[in-house]
Scaffold this active site. Sequence first.
Site, mmCIF file in Angstrom:
data_model
loop_
_atom_site.group_PDB
_atom_site.id
_atom_site.type_symbol
_atom_site.label_atom_id
_atom_site.label_comp_id
_atom_site.label_asym_id
_atom_site.label_seq_id
_atom_site.Cartn_x
_atom_site.Cartn_y
_atom_site.Cartn_z
ATOM 1 C CB CYS A 55 -0.950 0.013 1.196
ATOM 2 S SG CYS A 55 -0.126 -0.034 2.796
ATOM 3 N NE ARG A 74 8.406 0.273 0.717
ATOM 4 C CZ ARG A 74 9.191 1.318 0.914
ATOM 5 N NH1 ARG A 74 10.006 1.712 -0.046
ATOM 6 N NH2 ARG A 74 9.182 1.971 2.065
ATOM 7 C CB SER A 123 8.088 1.076 7.038
ATOM 8 O OG SER A 123 8.573 -0.099 6.439
ATOM 9 C CD GLN A 136 3.867 -6.098 2.996
ATOM 10 O OE1 GLN A 136 4.692 -5.181 3.055
ATOM 11 N NE2 GLN A 136 2.579 -5.902 3.215
ATOM 12 C CD GLU A 178 1.346 -9.490 5.889
ATOM 13 O OE1 GLU A 178 2.255 -9.655 6.707
ATOM 14 O OE2 GLU A 178 1.557 -9.255 4.682
#
EC number: 1.2.1.70
Length: 424
Positions: free
Chosen positions: A50, A52, A105, A116, A188
């Site tokens: 969501c 990158r 992040s 991920q 997830e």
Amino acid sequence: MVFVACGLNHKTAPIHVREKVALQPAMQDSLLSSLLDLPEVNEAAILSTCNRTEIYCDTNTPEVLGNWLAHEHQLSEELLSQFLYIHQGKEGIKHTLRVASGLDSMMIGEPQILGQMKQAYQHACRLGTVKTQLRPVFEYIFRASKRIRTRSGIGANPVSIAYAAVQLIGQLFKNYHSLSVFLIGSGETASLVAKYLHQHGVHRFLIASRTLENAQKLAETFGGKTLSIGDIPQYLPLADVVISATACPLPFINKSLVEHALEQRNHAPMFLLDLAVPRDIEGNVNELEQVHLYNVDDLQSMIEKGMDERRNAALQAEQLIESELDNYIRWHRSLRAKDVICDYRNQMHTLAQQELQRALKKISAGQNQQDVLNEFSMRLVNKLTHNPTIGLRQIAWDNREDLLDLARYLFDTTANQSLYEEIS
């Protein structure tokens, strides 16, 4: 090999740009195949979350990546270039290490990004777009990022965007126990939201997913009623909190749908959190009275609060990144000697086996063991040193003192400064 990391993220691009290049699961195989169709790209993996979308690849022509990304998503190259970054070689490794360690992040230190990235790598391996060049790079990055997280403490008490979402709900509602939560999506992020809400005392869940089986798994774990996406209009009025985190390409919750739900609720407040990219909920829903709509960008201000300890840990992690980067460079350089070392060892092993078999035959024939072993030792030493001796003589004749110094270093000897006196 030239390692390249190219992409855009929450720091360089707003949500309306990120959602246009977000990778849908159904597109993953075709996009990777399309990327490998470029003659300039040898191997590649694509990470899309969501926050990158990044391409990791082996290429000597990184400028083709931006052009390809713009073409595949029908965007202007000029527009996309404003938000795109390209890191090559050492800087590419450093960037990818920072991403995998959670340093890049929105929520510093969040652990989900490493999982991920591993999934993106494993998928590319299965598809055959990651092979001998990128595989050792990724494996090193995974090992190094784990060390960085452990040693810096940045991974202690792990948090995520999902956890931040739960904290935001707690700021607006004082009592979790009385809430009715409509969870849309079973991936997830949705699973983490359900987990954290359940831990905070929420027991009334409505869970909708495009895959009913996935929704049922969440319902079995945390309790609640399982629904399909088509059931949303009917059950939306029952929800105090709506959290949507699907991978749908277009919004499916619009203003009129929420307005109808408010009427059914006698205009009791509704909290809507859109964690999806592309967005699941149209932005104009926020125009309605008694509706509080947030998306992933809105979480940024909240995420910044209470992060002092993580920032301190991040400073230490940055130092560890530099150390790991130096280790990587040394490791990568050492790979150039791998074939030489392997060939040299095989050659020495072959010579040793030949002499051993010769000695064993003589012993079997009844010759004195001591004499045979002495001869074996002498012959083996002579054979092992034959080629190096010829080479050393040649470089001495050529007056290559630098190579003689290298030989002393390799053979770990402090012999005479020169094997032969210079002939004047």
